[in-house]
Design a protein around this motif. Structure first.
Motif, PDB file in Angstrom:
ATOM      1  N   ALA A  46       0.831  -1.214   0.000  1.00  0.00           N
ATOM      2  CA  ALA A  46       0.000   0.000   0.000  1.00  0.00           C
ATOM      3  C   ALA A  46       0.863   1.260   0.000  1.00  0.00           C
ATOM      4  CB  ALA A  46      -0.938  -0.006   1.203  1.00  0.00           C
ATOM      5  N   ALA A  47       1.947   1.256   0.756  1.00  0.00           N
ATOM      6  CA  ALA A  47       2.838   2.423   0.807  1.00  0.00           C
ATOM      7  C   ALA A  47       3.523   2.646  -0.534  1.00  0.00           C
ATOM      8  CB  ALA A  47       3.864   2.249   1.921  1.00  0.00           C
ATOM      9  N   ILE A  48       3.951   1.564  -1.180  1.00  0.00           N
ATOM     10  CA  ILE A  48       4.588   1.674  -2.499  1.00  0.00           C
ATOM     11  C   ILE A  48       3.571   2.196  -3.512  1.00  0.00           C
ATOM     12  CG2 ILE A  48       5.579   0.337  -4.406  1.00  0.00           C
ATOM     13  CD1 ILE A  48       6.813  -1.492  -2.168  1.00  0.00           C
ATOM     14  N   ARG A  49       2.359   1.678  -3.458  1.00  0.00           N
ATOM     15  CA  ARG A  49       1.309   2.147  -4.379  1.00  0.00           C
ATOM     16  C   ARG A  49       1.042   3.636  -4.175  1.00  0.00           C
ATOM     17  NH1 ARG A  49      -4.912  -0.074  -4.967  1.00  0.00           N
ATOM     18  NH2 ARG A  49      -5.553   1.474  -6.496  1.00  0.00           N
ATOM     19  N   GLU A  50       0.917   4.061  -2.934  1.00  0.00           N
ATOM     20  CA  GLU A  50       0.659   5.472  -2.641  1.00  0.00           C
ATOM     21  C   GLU A  50       1.778   6.365  -3.178  1.00  0.00           C
ATOM     22  OE1 GLU A  50       0.408   8.096   1.369  1.00  0.00           O
ATOM     23  OE2 GLU A  50      -0.840   6.302   1.342  1.00  0.00           O
ATOM     24  N   LEU A  51       3.028   5.938  -2.992  1.00  0.00           N
ATOM     25  CA  LEU A  51       4.166   6.702  -3.507  1.00  0.00           C
ATOM     26  C   LEU A  51       4.118   6.810  -5.023  1.00  0.00           C
ATOM     27  CD1 LEU A  51       7.013   8.032  -3.071  1.00  0.00           C
ATOM     28  CD2 LEU A  51       7.950   5.730  -3.410  1.00  0.00           C
ATOM     29  N   LEU A  52       3.875   5.690  -5.704  1.00  0.00           N
ATOM     30  CA  LEU A  52       3.844   5.698  -7.163  1.00  0.00           C
ATOM     31  C   LEU A  52       2.654   6.490  -7.698  1.00  0.00           C
ATOM     32  CD1 LEU A  52       5.003   2.061  -7.965  1.00  0.00           C
ATOM     33  CD2 LEU A  52       6.306   4.182  -8.238  1.00  0.00           C
ATOM     34  N   GLU A  53       1.514   6.426  -7.017  1.00  0.00           N
ATOM     35  CA  GLU A  53       0.357   7.215  -7.447  1.00  0.00           C
ATOM     36  C   GLU A  53       0.659   8.712  -7.361  1.00  0.00           C
ATOM     37  OE1 GLU A  53      -3.438   4.309  -6.490  1.00  0.00           O
ATOM     38  OE2 GLU A  53      -2.732   5.661  -4.909  1.00  0.00           O
ATOM     39  N   GLU A  54       1.436   9.100  -6.362  1.00  0.00           N
ATOM     40  CA  GLU A  54       1.777  10.510  -6.198  1.00  0.00           C
ATOM     41  C   GLU A  54       2.844  10.965  -7.189  1.00  0.00           C
ATOM     42  OE1 GLU A  54       4.118  13.290  -2.987  1.00  0.00           O
ATOM     43  OE2 GLU A  54       2.926  11.638  -2.210  1.00  0.00           O
ATOM     44  N   LYS A  55       3.889  10.158  -7.350  1.00  0.00           N
ATOM     45  CA  LYS A  55       5.051  10.577  -8.150  1.00  0.00           C
ATOM     46  C   LYS A  55       4.982  10.181  -9.621  1.00  0.00           C
ATOM     47  CE  LYS A  55       7.341  12.178  -4.563  1.00  0.00           C
ATOM     48  NZ  LYS A  55       7.730  13.557  -4.392  1.00  0.00           N
ATOM     49  N   VAL A  56       4.175   9.176  -9.957  1.00  0.00           N
ATOM     50  CA  VAL A  56       4.031   8.715 -11.347  1.00  0.00           C
ATOM     51  C   VAL A  56       2.536   8.607 -11.640  1.00  0.00           C
ATOM     52  CG1 VAL A  56       4.807   7.011 -13.048  1.00  0.00           C
ATOM     53  CG2 VAL A  56       6.151   7.358 -10.974  1.00  0.00           C
ATOM     54  N   PRO A  57       1.837   9.754 -11.655  1.00  0.00           N
ATOM     55  CA  PRO A  57       0.377   9.734 -11.794  1.00  0.00           C
ATOM     56  C   PRO A  57      -0.114   9.342 -13.184  1.00  0.00           C
ATOM     57  CG  PRO A  57       1.178  11.994 -11.813  1.00  0.00           C
ATOM     58  CD  PRO A  57       2.361  11.116 -11.497  1.00  0.00           C
ATOM     59  N   GLU A  58       0.774   9.340 -14.176  1.00  0.00           N
ATOM     60  CA  GLU A  58       0.355   8.991 -15.524  1.00  0.00           C
ATOM     61  C   GLU A  58       0.030   7.500 -15.677  1.00  0.00           C
ATOM     62  OE1 GLU A  58       3.327  10.255 -14.583  1.00  0.00           O
ATOM     63  OE2 GLU A  58       4.936   9.659 -15.927  1.00  0.00           O
ATOM     64  N   VAL A  59       0.343   6.709 -14.641  1.00  0.00           N
ATOM     65  CA  VAL A  59       0.057   5.277 -14.660  1.00  0.00           C
ATOM     66  C   VAL A  59      -0.983   4.971 -13.582  1.00  0.00           C
ATOM     67  CG1 VAL A  59       1.019   2.971 -14.323  1.00  0.00           C
ATOM     68  CG2 VAL A  59       2.416   4.749 -15.400  1.00  0.00           C
ATOM     69  N   PRO A  60      -2.089   4.292 -13.947  1.00  0.00           N
ATOM     70  CA  PRO A  60      -3.012   3.834 -12.915  1.00  0.00           C
ATOM     71  C   PRO A  60      -2.417   2.603 -12.221  1.00  0.00           C
ATOM     72  CG  PRO A  60      -3.907   3.402 -15.107  1.00  0.00           C
ATOM     73  CD  PRO A  60      -2.590   4.091 -15.293  1.00  0.00           C
ATOM     74  N   TRP A  61      -2.190   2.669 -10.918  1.00  0.00           N
ATOM     75  CA  TRP A  61      -1.509   1.619 -10.164  1.00  0.00           C
ATOM     76  C   TRP A  61      -2.506   0.754  -9.398  1.00  0.00           C
ATOM     77  CZ3 TRP A  61       3.377   0.833 -11.311  1.00  0.00           C
ATOM     78  CH2 TRP A  61       4.100   1.891 -11.859  1.00  0.00           C
ATOM     79  N   SER A  62      -2.198  -0.545  -9.298  1.00  0.00           N
ATOM     80  CA  SER A  62      -3.006  -1.457  -8.501  1.00  0.00           C
ATOM     81  C   SER A  62      -2.087  -2.445  -7.803  1.00  0.00           C
ATOM     82  CB  SER A  62      -4.024  -2.201  -9.374  1.00  0.00           C
ATOM     83  OG  SER A  62      -3.360  -3.027 -10.305  1.00  0.00           O
TER      84      SER A  62
END
Length: 133
Positions: free
Chosen positions: A16-32
């Motif tokens: 969840a923490a990795i997903r949150e970081l990637l959603e913030e810093k790499v928003p052009e990709v939808p993360w799951s």
């Protein structure tokens, strides 16, 4: 539990923490977060999956270990998206995370299967995180 009796983070907490970081810093990709692995859709997708945990001590209370996360990025057009540059961006973000002791160990590029007439691309980043569980 740690020496203060507090629960240590588990696999889901790290994912969840990795997903949150990637959603913030790499928003052009939808993360799951998925256990079953990625699937190619009509757009770019990123998936975070804990692949394995290796323990490095024999202490029954607090074990040091390494969690290997596989970060999948799939895109229907790797040239249009700039898959290689996107992977390097994700690598910088993950390696710069200050909430975990982690490092991207490798990136493997490939072509998604079964996509005739398109220029699909796939990349898998192997992200190792040192933990105390």
């Amino acid at each position: 539990m740690d020496e203060n009796g507090e629960d240590l983070p588990g696999l889901n907490d790290y994912s969840a923490a990795i997903r949150e970081l990637l959603e913030e810093k790499v928003p052009e990709v939808p993360w799951s977060e998925e256990v079953k692995g990625p699937a190619l859709s009509n757009g770019i997708e990123g998936t975070i999956a804990a692949d394995r945990v290796v323990f490095s001590s024999s202490d029954k209370t607090d074990e040091d270990g390494t969690i290997t996360f596989m970060i999948y990025i799939l895109t229907p057009d790797q040239v249009e998206i700039g898959l290689e540059n996107l992977c390097m961006k994700v690598r910088r973000v993950l390696n710069g995370a200050d909430f975990v002791d982690g490092h991207v160990e490798s990136i493997t590029f490939g072509v998604a299967q079964g996509q005739r007439g398109r220029n699909p691309g796939a990349a898998v980043l192997e992200y190792k995180v040192r933990v105390c569980m």
